[in-house]
Design a protein around this motif. Structure first.
Motif, PDB file in Angstrom:
ATOM      1  N   GLN A  12       3.510   4.983   3.345  1.00 24.68           N
ATOM      2  CA  GLN A  12       3.094   6.354   3.032  1.00 24.68           C
ATOM      3  C   GLN A  12       2.273   6.420   1.748  1.00 24.68           C
ATOM      4  O   GLN A  12       1.301   7.164   1.675  1.00 24.68           O
ATOM      5  CB  GLN A  12       4.310   7.265   2.932  1.00 24.68           C
ATOM      6  CG  GLN A  12       4.948   7.512   4.283  1.00 24.68           C
ATOM      7  CD  GLN A  12       6.242   8.307   4.187  1.00 24.68           C
ATOM      8  OE1 GLN A  12       7.034   8.107   3.274  1.00 24.68           O
ATOM      9  NE2 GLN A  12       6.432   9.202   5.126  1.00 24.68           N
ATOM     10  N   LEU A  13       2.655   5.640   0.745  1.00 29.39           N
ATOM     11  CA  LEU A  13       1.893   5.611  -0.500  1.00 29.39           C
ATOM     12  C   LEU A  13       0.485   5.074  -0.273  1.00 29.39           C
ATOM     13  O   LEU A  13      -0.494   5.649  -0.763  1.00 29.39           O
ATOM     14  CB  LEU A  13       2.623   4.767  -1.547  1.00 29.39           C
ATOM     15  CG  LEU A  13       3.873   5.387  -2.152  1.00 29.39           C
ATOM     16  CD1 LEU A  13       4.639   4.353  -2.972  1.00 29.39           C
ATOM     17  CD2 LEU A  13       3.526   6.595  -3.004  1.00 29.39           C
ATOM     18  N   LEU A  14       0.376   3.981   0.473  1.00 27.98           N
ATOM     19  CA  LEU A  14      -0.939   3.403   0.743  1.00 27.98           C
ATOM     20  C   LEU A  14      -1.795   4.339   1.595  1.00 27.98           C
ATOM     21  O   LEU A  14      -3.000   4.483   1.353  1.00 27.98           O
ATOM     22  CB  LEU A  14      -0.793   2.037   1.414  1.00 27.98           C
ATOM     23  CG  LEU A  14      -0.237   0.927   0.517  1.00 27.98           C
ATOM     24  CD1 LEU A  14       0.033  -0.339   1.332  1.00 27.98           C
ATOM     25  CD2 LEU A  14      -1.164   0.650  -0.655  1.00 27.98           C
ATOM     26  N   GLU A  15      -1.178   4.982   2.590  1.00 30.76           N
ATOM     27  CA  GLU A  15      -1.915   5.978   3.384  1.00 30.76           C
ATOM     28  C   GLU A  15      -2.388   7.126   2.504  1.00 30.76           C
ATOM     29  O   GLU A  15      -3.487   7.652   2.694  1.00 30.76           O
ATOM     30  CB  GLU A  15      -1.036   6.520   4.514  1.00 30.76           C
ATOM     31  CG  GLU A  15      -0.807   5.548   5.640  1.00 30.76           C
ATOM     32  CD  GLU A  15       0.222   6.045   6.646  1.00 30.76           C
ATOM     33  OE1 GLU A  15       0.296   5.433   7.725  1.00 30.76           O
ATOM     34  OE2 GLU A  15       0.957   7.027   6.370  1.00 30.76           O
ATOM     35  N   GLY A  16      -1.561   7.509   1.530  1.00 25.94           N
ATOM     36  CA  GLY A  16      -1.934   8.585   0.618  1.00 25.94           C
ATOM     37  C   GLY A  16      -3.135   8.235  -0.234  1.00 25.94           C
ATOM     38  O   GLY A  16      -4.036   9.050  -0.430  1.00 25.94           O
ATOM     39  N   VAL A  17      -3.168   7.011  -0.746  1.00 22.78           N
ATOM     40  CA  VAL A  17      -4.324   6.573  -1.524  1.00 22.78           C
ATOM     41  C   VAL A  17      -5.551   6.517  -0.625  1.00 22.78           C
ATOM     42  O   VAL A  17      -6.654   6.917  -1.017  1.00 22.78           O
ATOM     43  CB  VAL A  17      -4.056   5.216  -2.219  1.00 22.78           C
ATOM     44  CG1 VAL A  17      -5.316   4.677  -2.878  1.00 22.78           C
ATOM     45  CG2 VAL A  17      -2.932   5.354  -3.240  1.00 22.78           C
ATOM     46  N   LEU A  56       1.196  12.948  -1.087  1.00 21.85           N
ATOM     47  CA  LEU A  56       2.150  13.862  -0.440  1.00 21.85           C
ATOM     48  C   LEU A  56       1.665  14.325   0.932  1.00 21.85           C
ATOM     49  O   LEU A  56       2.375  15.050   1.612  1.00 21.85           O
ATOM     50  CB  LEU A  56       2.438  15.066  -1.346  1.00 21.85           C
ATOM     51  CG  LEU A  56       3.191  14.755  -2.633  1.00 21.85           C
ATOM     52  CD1 LEU A  56       3.406  16.024  -3.453  1.00 21.85           C
ATOM     53  CD2 LEU A  56       4.509  14.050  -2.357  1.00 21.85           C
ATOM     54  N   HIS A  57       0.469  13.905   1.318  1.00 22.02           N
ATOM     55  CA  HIS A  57      -0.096  14.252   2.631  1.00 22.02           C
ATOM     56  C   HIS A  57      -0.162  15.778   2.806  1.00 22.02           C
ATOM     57  O   HIS A  57       0.263  16.317   3.828  1.00 22.02           O
ATOM     58  CB  HIS A  57       0.705  13.590   3.760  1.00 22.02           C
ATOM     59  CG  HIS A  57       0.751  12.105   3.661  1.00 22.02           C
ATOM     60  ND1 HIS A  57      -0.198  11.297   4.243  1.00 22.02           N
ATOM     61  CD2 HIS A  57       1.602  11.265   3.014  1.00 22.02           C
ATOM     62  CE1 HIS A  57       0.082  10.031   3.976  1.00 22.02           C
ATOM     63  NE2 HIS A  57       1.160   9.988   3.230  1.00 22.02           N
ATOM     64  N   MET A  58      -0.702  16.444   1.778  1.00 23.69           N
ATOM     65  CA  MET A  58      -0.785  17.907   1.795  1.00 23.69           C
ATOM     66  C   MET A  58      -1.785  18.385   2.835  1.00 23.69           C
ATOM     67  O   MET A  58      -2.903  17.898   2.909  1.00 23.69           O
ATOM     68  CB  MET A  58      -1.196  18.436   0.416  1.00 23.69           C
ATOM     69  CG  MET A  58      -0.161  18.252  -0.639  1.00 23.69           C
ATOM     70  SD  MET A  58      -0.708  19.000  -2.197  1.00 23.69           S
ATOM     71  CE  MET A  58       0.686  18.620  -3.238  1.00 23.69           C
ATOM     72  N   GLU A  59      -1.335  19.348   3.624  1.00 22.50           N
ATOM     73  CA  GLU A  59      -2.197  19.986   4.623  1.00 22.50           C
ATOM     74  C   GLU A  59      -2.323  21.462   4.259  1.00 22.50           C
ATOM     75  O   GLU A  59      -1.407  22.243   4.473  1.00 22.50           O
ATOM     76  CB  GLU A  59      -1.603  19.826   6.022  1.00 22.50           C
ATOM     77  CG  GLU A  59      -1.608  18.400   6.541  1.00 22.50           C
ATOM     78  CD  GLU A  59      -3.007  17.823   6.686  1.00 22.50           C
ATOM     79  OE1 GLU A  59      -3.956  18.575   6.976  1.00 22.50           O
ATOM     80  OE2 GLU A  59      -3.148  16.599   6.480  1.00 22.50           O
TER      81      GLU A  59
END
Length: 161
Positions: free
Chosen positions: A26-31, A47-50
């Protein structure tokens, strides 16, 4: 730096639990979101904010995962505060004229229920817009619709440098 990072990542991948690996992913996807989706901040990406906007409101939803849990396996209050502050701040900034920005002056949060479920959704609405400050209210909800927090924030309107 690359060698140090590679060693650190390899060590985490080799020794981490399934939950640790999920958080790393999740951290790597966030970056990656920050880089490829042109997100403005790392917090937004991680935080994958939508976001979703209506005329006078802003709503931001994030997935709930172990990455944002406290030691009781519920959403950490600081994460709830961050998403509430972000939804209110984004709304404030969208309402300002070109060349101005809004920054948080005061943030008050009342926690009501634990953050559990699949998502955390924060909705912000303007209470008052003056010439130098804006007061905005925010509410946080979990995926079953239960309100978990209520907030108010005061935002200074400043001229951008």
């Amino acid at each position: 730096m690359n060698e140090e990072l590679r060693h650190l990542l390899e060590n985490c991948l080799a020794n981490g639990s399934e939950e640790d690996l999920l958080v790393i992913k999740q951290l790597l996807e966030g970056v990656q979101n920050k880089i490829h989706l042109n997100r403005r901040t790392y917090i937004d990406g991680i935080l994958h904010m939508e976001p979703r906007f209506e005329q006078d409101s802003c709503e931001i939803t994030i997935p709930i995962s172990p990455m944002i849990h406290n030691n009781l396996d519920i959403v950490h209050g600081g994460i709830t505060a961050t998403v509430l502050d972000t939804s209110m701040g984004v709304l404030a900034n969208r309402l300002l004229p070109e060349g101005y920005g809004a920054v948080t002056n005061q943030l008050n949060i009342h926690y009501i229920a634990p953050g559990i479920g699949d998502t955390l959704r924060c909705r912000a609405e303007v209470i008052h817009q003056g010439t130098k400050t804006m007061v905005i209210s925010g509410e946080a909800y979990r995926s079953d619709g239960k309100k978990i927090a209520h907030a108010t924030g005061t935002f200074f309107m400043i001229k951008k440098p």
